[in-house]
Motif scaffolding. Structure first.
Motif, PDB file in Angstrom:
ATOM      1  N   TYR A   1     -54.244 -12.222  -0.556  1.00 46.21           N
ATOM      2  CA  TYR A   1     -53.044 -11.465  -0.907  1.00 46.21           C
ATOM      3  C   TYR A   1     -52.398 -10.766   0.285  1.00 46.21           C
ATOM      4  CZ  TYR A   1     -54.771 -11.976  -5.711  1.00 46.21           C
ATOM      5  OH  TYR A   1     -55.213 -12.474  -6.910  1.00 46.21           O
ATOM      6  N   LEU A   2     -53.135 -10.612   1.395  1.00 46.46           N
ATOM      7  CA  LEU A   2     -52.565  -9.905   2.537  1.00 46.46           C
ATOM      8  C   LEU A   2     -52.655 -10.715   3.831  1.00 46.46           C
ATOM      9  CD1 LEU A   2     -51.268  -7.353   3.664  1.00 46.46           C
ATOM     10  CD2 LEU A   2     -53.575  -6.434   4.047  1.00 46.46           C
ATOM     11  N   VAL A   3     -53.859 -11.155   4.194  1.00 46.20           N
ATOM     12  CA  VAL A   3     -54.059 -11.792   5.494  1.00 46.20           C
ATOM     13  C   VAL A   3     -53.260 -13.094   5.605  1.00 46.20           C
ATOM     14  CG1 VAL A   3     -55.733 -12.797   7.079  1.00 46.20           C
ATOM     15  CG2 VAL A   3     -56.323 -10.731   5.790  1.00 46.20           C
ATOM     16  N   LEU A   4     -53.451 -14.009   4.663  1.00 51.58           N
ATOM     17  CA  LEU A   4     -52.748 -15.290   4.723  1.00 51.58           C
ATOM     18  C   LEU A   4     -51.223 -15.133   4.628  1.00 51.58           C
ATOM     19  CD1 LEU A   4     -55.077 -17.733   2.738  1.00 51.58           C
ATOM     20  CD2 LEU A   4     -54.583 -17.719   5.190  1.00 51.58           C
ATOM     21  N   PRO A   5     -50.703 -14.297   3.703  1.00 48.44           N
ATOM     22  CA  PRO A   5     -49.247 -14.093   3.697  1.00 48.44           C
ATOM     23  C   PRO A   5     -48.703 -13.522   5.006  1.00 48.44           C
ATOM     24  CG  PRO A   5     -50.168 -13.379   1.613  1.00 48.44           C
ATOM     25  CD  PRO A   5     -51.333 -13.688   2.512  1.00 48.44           C
ATOM     26  N   MET A   6     -49.458 -12.625   5.656  1.00 50.08           N
ATOM     27  CA  MET A   6     -49.014 -12.081   6.937  1.00 50.08           C
ATOM     28  C   MET A   6     -48.948 -13.182   7.999  1.00 50.08           C
ATOM     29  SD  MET A   6     -48.356  -8.772   6.880  1.00 50.08           S
ATOM     30  CE  MET A   6     -48.683  -8.133   8.516  1.00 50.08           C
ATOM     31  N   ILE A   7     -49.916 -14.087   7.972  1.00 48.17           N
ATOM     32  CA  ILE A   7     -49.900 -15.199   8.924  1.00 48.17           C
ATOM     33  C   ILE A   7     -48.708 -16.117   8.658  1.00 48.17           C
ATOM     34  CG2 ILE A   7     -51.159 -17.244   9.722  1.00 48.17           C
ATOM     35  CD1 ILE A   7     -53.760 -15.748   9.117  1.00 48.17           C
ATOM     36  N   VAL A   8     -48.451 -16.390   7.382  1.00 48.42           N
ATOM     37  CA  VAL A   8     -47.291 -17.214   7.023  1.00 48.42           C
ATOM     38  C   VAL A   8     -46.004 -16.569   7.513  1.00 48.42           C
ATOM     39  CG1 VAL A   8     -45.897 -18.067   5.085  1.00 48.42           C
ATOM     40  CG2 VAL A   8     -48.383 -18.314   5.033  1.00 48.42           C
ATOM     41  N   LEU A   9     -45.872 -15.256   7.306  1.00 50.60           N
ATOM     42  CA  LEU A   9     -44.669 -14.548   7.754  1.00 50.60           C
ATOM     43  C   LEU A   9     -44.494 -14.662   9.264  1.00 50.60           C
ATOM     44  CD1 LEU A   9     -42.283 -12.727   6.992  1.00 50.60           C
ATOM     45  CD2 LEU A   9     -43.788 -10.754   7.337  1.00 50.60           C
ATOM     46  N   ALA A  10     -45.592 -14.602   9.999  1.00 52.24           N
ATOM     47  CA  ALA A  10     -45.514 -14.710  11.461  1.00 52.24           C
ATOM     48  C   ALA A  10     -45.122 -16.114  11.903  1.00 52.24           C
ATOM     49  CB  ALA A  10     -46.866 -14.318  12.070  1.00 52.24           C
ATOM     50  N   VAL A  11     -45.518 -17.125  11.133  1.00 50.56           N
ATOM     51  CA  VAL A  11     -45.265 -18.513  11.509  1.00 50.56           C
ATOM     52  C   VAL A  11     -43.869 -18.982  11.090  1.00 50.56           C
ATOM     53  CG1 VAL A  11     -46.006 -20.903  11.052  1.00 50.56           C
ATOM     54  CG2 VAL A  11     -47.703 -19.123  11.514  1.00 50.56           C
ATOM     55  N   LEU A  12     -43.323 -18.401  10.023  1.00 47.58           N
ATOM     56  CA  LEU A  12     -42.075 -18.903   9.442  1.00 47.58           C
ATOM     57  C   LEU A  12     -40.901 -18.975  10.419  1.00 47.58           C
ATOM     58  CD1 LEU A  12     -41.883 -17.543   5.786  1.00 47.58           C
ATOM     59  CD2 LEU A  12     -42.058 -19.902   6.564  1.00 47.58           C
ATOM     60  N   PRO A  13     -40.649 -17.962  11.267  1.00 42.20           N
ATOM     61  CA  PRO A  13     -39.516 -18.083  12.201  1.00 42.20           C
ATOM     62  C   PRO A  13     -39.618 -19.327  13.090  1.00 42.20           C
ATOM     63  CG  PRO A  13     -40.273 -15.815  12.111  1.00 42.20           C
ATOM     64  CD  PRO A  13     -41.277 -16.628  11.359  1.00 42.20           C
ATOM     65  N   LEU A  14     -40.821 -19.615  13.604  1.00 40.79           N
ATOM     66  CA  LEU A  14     -41.018 -20.808  14.424  1.00 40.79           C
ATOM     67  C   LEU A  14     -40.818 -22.067  13.593  1.00 40.79           C
ATOM     68  CD1 LEU A  14     -41.859 -22.198  17.053  1.00 40.79           C
ATOM     69  CD2 LEU A  14     -44.262 -21.910  16.333  1.00 40.79           C
ATOM     70  N   ARG A  15     -41.347 -22.055  12.378  1.00 43.60           N
ATOM     71  CA  ARG A  15     -41.211 -23.233  11.503  1.00 43.60           C
ATOM     72  C   ARG A  15     -39.751 -23.484  11.157  1.00 43.60           C
ATOM     73  NH1 ARG A  15     -40.520 -27.194   9.787  1.00 43.60           N
ATOM     74  NH2 ARG A  15     -41.610 -28.467   8.234  1.00 43.60           N
ATOM     75  N   ASN A  16     -38.987 -22.430  10.885  1.00 42.78           N
ATOM     76  CA  ASN A  16     -37.563 -22.587  10.580  1.00 42.78           C
ATOM     77  C   ASN A  16     -36.792 -23.100  11.798  1.00 42.78           C
ATOM     78  OD1 ASN A  16     -37.879 -21.732   7.940  1.00 42.78           O
ATOM     79  ND2 ASN A  16     -37.394 -19.585   8.394  1.00 42.78           N
ATOM     80  N   TRP A  17     -37.194 -22.656  13.000  1.00 42.09           N
ATOM     81  CA  TRP A  17     -36.545 -23.105  14.225  1.00 42.09           C
ATOM     82  C   TRP A  17     -36.771 -24.598  14.433  1.00 42.09           C
ATOM     83  CZ3 TRP A  17     -38.576 -24.985  18.908  1.00 42.09           C
ATOM     84  CH2 TRP A  17     -37.643 -25.084  19.957  1.00 42.09           C
ATOM     85  N   ILE A  18     -38.009 -25.030  14.194  1.00 44.70           N
ATOM     86  CA  ILE A  18     -38.344 -26.449  14.339  1.00 44.70           C
ATOM     87  C   ILE A  18     -37.554 -27.279  13.326  1.00 44.70           C
ATOM     88  CG2 ILE A  18     -40.173 -28.170  14.094  1.00 44.70           C
ATOM     89  CD1 ILE A  18     -42.128 -26.041  15.140  1.00 44.70           C
ATOM     90  N   ALA A  19     -37.484 -26.766  12.078  1.00 42.62           N
ATOM     91  CA  ALA A  19     -36.738 -27.470  11.039  1.00 42.62           C
ATOM     92  C   ALA A  19     -35.260 -27.558  11.399  1.00 42.62           C
ATOM     93  CB  ALA A  19     -36.919 -26.779   9.684  1.00 42.62           C
TER      94      ALA A  19
END
Length: 366
Positions: free
Chosen positions: A344-362
């Motif tokens: 509920y906390l650790v994995l969502p925080m990691i996803v939030l950190a990765v999303l800007p890079l993932r959106n840039w790649i997309a």
């Protein structure tokens, strides 16, 4: 676009009743003693930030549901196994609610009914409601919320009229220091009620008006947390710290304090609290699990998934209540640290950190 739609008010009601859950019966933060209401307010504040985190991930991920977060952020090979952890923990959480019902109803109003009969009957009603879809669950929540609020207000009036509340029981405020308050807040106080609300990331796509989604979810969380803290404060004021810490379900004991001549058997209000809130919470746990599995497997229909999920939750619940004290201990110590905190906390925080890079790649691929 989803044909099935729910209104903001229905979402608001669903979040409140889900977050109340069985917390409103068992009480919150017995370990914090007379300062439990303070721990509840702090948990609500941090929990609201956690809800906003989920909404932010939902928005940054292009309105993708929880079932899609991890495959979008990490790819299929890593994301798919991570995604499957969530329906499994939702089923486990649902099984714990069934276990609570199997224990509480026989010791309150149905003491001659076998607990397994209660569990199966209650689950059958939940499955029937889930078969109607999220619209049915949302409408039930929207219909029942005003009645529960009216019951709570009536309870407060009766307690005040009977002069059963002694606010000296709340003093001294933070007299034992902040240590036991923070132990109550982290991680159980945040994860149990507010971390579990990650399930709503599976149904936000059904909300008819997406604008103001964050405001609706956060206000509902603050509203629910305020009443959890208020009932805790009233319970401590009425019974004192020592009794509050020893009672397994102080909400029932609080109702007995209303000493009005012509009004008796207020335990019925406690049963109403329990049944409605447990019904909504169990329904959301199992429906979220079913919806997540349907999306992960690309199943055309959700009903067969619902039946399988409900059967798994029932079988799991039948192995839980051997000692209810141990059952609660697992819920307060093992589950928050080993299941809820990572998911509920650790994995969502990691996803939030990765999303800007993932959106840039997309964006570069487009």
């Amino acid at each position: 676009m989803n044909r099935v739609q729910i209104s903001k008010y229905e979402l608001f009601s669903l979040i409140i009743l889900f977050q109340w859950g069985t917390t409103i019966i068992f009480g919150f933060g017995a370990n914090a003693g007379r300062d439990a209401w303070i721990a509840s307010l702090i948990s609500t504040g941090i929990g609201t930030l956690l809800i906003l985190l989920y909404v932010l991930i939902y928005r940054l991920g292009g309105d993708r549901t929880l079932a899609e977060w991890f495959t979008y952020a990490f790819g299929k090979w890593l994301g798919a196994p991570l995604s499957w952890l969530y329906p499994l923990v939702f089923i486990y959480n649902g099984a714990r609610i069934i276990s609570d019902i199997r224990f509480l109803l026989p010791v309150t109003i149905m003491n001659r009914t076998p607990d397994w009969v209660i569990g199966i009957t209650f689950l059958a009603v939940v499955v029937y409601a889930m078969s109607g879809g999220i619209e049915v669950l949302a409408r039930i929540a929207a219909f029942t919320l005003p009645f529960l609020l009216l019951a709570i207000v009536l309870e407060m009036i009766l307690l005040g009229a009977s002069r059963s509340l002694h606010y000296v029981n709340l003093l001294p405020i933070v007299g034992e220091g902040w240590g036991r308050i923070w132990e109550t807040v982290w991680p159980l106080g945040i994860m149990q009620t507010y971390g579990e609300s990650i399930e709503f990331a599976l149904i936000w796509g059904y909300v008819s008006q997406k604008k103001g989604l964050a405001a609706t979810a956060s206000f509902a969380t603050l509203f629910a947390g305020f009443f959890i803290a208020l009932l805790g404060l009233l319970t401590i004021a009425g019974m004192g710290e020592a009794v509050f810490q020893q009672m397994m379900y102080p909400a029932f004991a609080l109702l007995k304090l209303s000493k009005i001549r012509f009004i008796d058997n207020l335990d019925a209000l406690g049963i109403v609290y329990l049944v409605i809130n447990a019904f909504i919470k169990l329904s959301m746990h199992l429906y979220a699990a079913s919806l997540c599995i349907q999306q992960l497997t690309a199943a055309k229909k959700i009903r067969p998934v619902i039946f399988v999920v409900a059967a798994l939750a029932l079988l799991l619940s039948l192995t839980m209540v051997v000692s209810f004290t141990e059952h609660l201990q697992v819920a307060m110590v093992a589950v928050p640290y080993h299941l809820w905190l990572p998911l509920y906390l650790v994995l969502p925080m990691i996803v939030l950190a990765v999303l800007p890079l993932r959106n840039w790649i997309a964006g570069r691929k487009l």
